[in-house]
Write a protein that holds these residues in place. Structure first.
Motif, short mmCIF file in Angstrom:
data_model
loop_
_atom_site.label_atom_id
_atom_site.label_comp_id
_atom_site.label_asym_id
_atom_site.label_seq_id
_atom_site.Cartn_x
_atom_site.Cartn_y
_atom_site.Cartn_z
N ILE A 7 0.91 -1.42 0.21
CA ILE A 7 -0.03 0.03 0.06
C ILE A 7 1.06 1.27 -0.07
O ILE A 7 0.70 2.18 -0.73
CB ILE A 7 -0.90 0.03 1.20
CG1 ILE A 7 -2.06 -0.99 1.12
CG2 ILE A 7 -1.65 1.18 1.21
CD1 ILE A 7 -2.93 -1.25 2.26
N LEU A 8 1.89 1.28 0.92
CA LEU A 8 2.79 2.50 0.95
C LEU A 8 3.71 2.52 -0.41
O LEU A 8 3.91 3.71 -0.95
CB LEU A 8 3.76 2.42 2.14
CG LEU A 8 3.32 2.28 3.42
CD1 LEU A 8 4.52 1.90 4.53
CD2 LEU A 8 2.90 4.00 3.48
N HIS A 9 3.97 1.45 -1.22
CA HIS A 9 4.62 1.45 -2.28
C HIS A 9 3.65 1.82 -3.45
O HIS A 9 4.09 2.83 -4.41
CB HIS A 9 5.05 -0.11 -2.55
CG HIS A 9 6.44 0.10 -3.48
ND1 HIS A 9 7.54 0.25 -3.21
CD2 HIS A 9 6.22 -0.43 -4.98
CE1 HIS A 9 8.14 0.13 -4.14
NE2 HIS A 9 7.61 -0.28 -5.25
N LEU A 10 2.57 1.50 -3.33
CA LEU A 10 1.71 2.04 -4.46
C LEU A 10 1.32 3.72 -4.21
O LEU A 10 1.29 4.49 -5.16
CB LEU A 10 0.61 1.15 -4.44
CG LEU A 10 0.46 -0.06 -5.04
CD1 LEU A 10 -0.77 -0.82 -5.03
CD2 LEU A 10 1.07 0.06 -6.58
N LEU A 11 1.22 4.02 -2.93
CA LEU A 11 0.80 5.69 -2.89
C LEU A 11 2.26 6.17 -3.06
O LEU A 11 2.17 7.30 -3.50
CB LEU A 11 0.75 5.76 -1.23
CG LEU A 11 -0.76 5.21 -0.97
CD1 LEU A 11 -0.97 5.42 0.92
CD2 LEU A 11 -1.75 6.27 -1.42
N GLY A 12 3.34 5.81 -2.70
CA GLY A 12 4.38 6.54 -3.09
C GLY A 12 4.78 6.54 -4.72
O GLY A 12 4.92 7.46 -5.26
N ALA A 13 4.30 5.50 -5.42
CA ALA A 13 4.40 5.38 -6.96
C ALA A 13 3.38 6.42 -7.42
O ALA A 13 3.67 7.44 -8.42
CB ALA A 13 3.97 4.09 -7.43
N ALA A 14 2.04 6.59 -6.97
CA ALA A 14 1.27 7.53 -7.36
C ALA A 14 1.77 8.81 -7.38
O ALA A 14 1.55 9.69 -8.15
CB ALA A 14 -0.23 7.57 -6.53
N ILE A 15 2.44 9.18 -5.98
CA ILE A 15 3.26 10.59 -5.91
C ILE A 15 4.22 10.98 -6.82
O ILE A 15 4.35 11.70 -7.70
CB ILE A 15 3.45 10.86 -4.37
CG1 ILE A 15 2.01 10.92 -3.84
CG2 ILE A 15 4.14 12.16 -4.49
CD1 ILE A 15 2.46 10.67 -2.12
N TRP A 16 4.98 9.95 -7.17
CA TRP A 16 6.55 9.95 -7.60
C TRP A 16 6.12 10.09 -9.16
O TRP A 16 6.69 11.22 -9.95
CB TRP A 16 7.32 9.06 -7.28
CG TRP A 16 8.75 9.14 -8.10
CD1 TRP A 16 9.14 8.30 -9.10
CD2 TRP A 16 9.77 10.09 -7.80
NE1 TRP A 16 10.23 8.71 -9.66
CE2 TRP A 16 10.66 9.84 -8.98
CE3 TRP A 16 9.96 11.11 -6.93
CZ2 TRP A 16 11.98 10.74 -8.83
CZ3 TRP A 16 11.11 11.96 -6.99
CH2 TRP A 16 11.97 11.74 -7.95
#
Ligand code: HEM
Length: 145
Positions: A7-16
């Protein structure tokens, strides 16, 4: 636990990746046609505050998940099976992102002016291309190569 990392990885991907796509597709074309650097510098300054922590989260959660999937870290670089190839590709993308970012930060940005915007535009497009590639390579962990 793995699910929270994902979940954190996907949120980070959305932002980056999302932030870089907005920069490359919305902000950059306007700046290139107007030759007015202000909008670019303003976006960069604001995005940095959320973009850099997001990249940090990507690296931590990414390495953590890679360790959970393949605990023998020497096997990350053997490139002899799908998972090793995908982890290796993520790490190569990370290295290339770091190289372009360091080049931009220390060589391009200090000399940035309306006349030499094109070099900076290439840097932005490269980091955006790497950001999208991170996502594409990420999805292949589930589907296989
Ligand atoms: C900005 C950088 C990155 C972005 C945008 C990104 C994006 C993604 C995306 C979208 C997925 C798909 C998740 C899914 O299957 O639902 C993924 C998976 C994955 N990423 Fe990244 N990633 C980045 C950096 C990294 C790094 C540095 C590593 C370290 C090796 C890494 C390791 C992984 C792993 C192991 C998975 C598979 C997780 C699973 O089992 O689904 N990522 N990534």
């Amino acid at each position: 636990m793995f699910n929270y990392l994902l979940i954190l990885h996907l949120l980070g991907a959305a932002i980056w990746t999302g932030g870089h796509l907005i920069l490359a597709l919305v902000v950059l074309p306007k700046v290139l046609s107007s030759r007015n650097l202000d909008a670019l510098l303003q976006f960069e300054q604001q995005f940095e505050k959320i973009g850099m922590p997001a990249l940090g989260i990507q690296i931590i959660t990414g390495l953590w998940m890679a360790y959970r999937i393949l605990p023998d870290m020497s096997a990350w670089f053997t490139f002899d099976n799908d998972i090793s190839i995908l982890i290796g590709m993520k790490l190569i993308l990370l290295l290339m992102t770091a190289m372009v970012a360091i080049h931009a930060r220390f060589w391009v940005i200090p000399k940035l002016s309306a006349d030499n915007l094109n070099g900076f535009a290439v840097n932005i497009l490269l980091v955006t291309l790497f950001a999208v590639s991170f996502v594409v390579v990420g999805t292949l962990f589930r589907t296989g190569l």
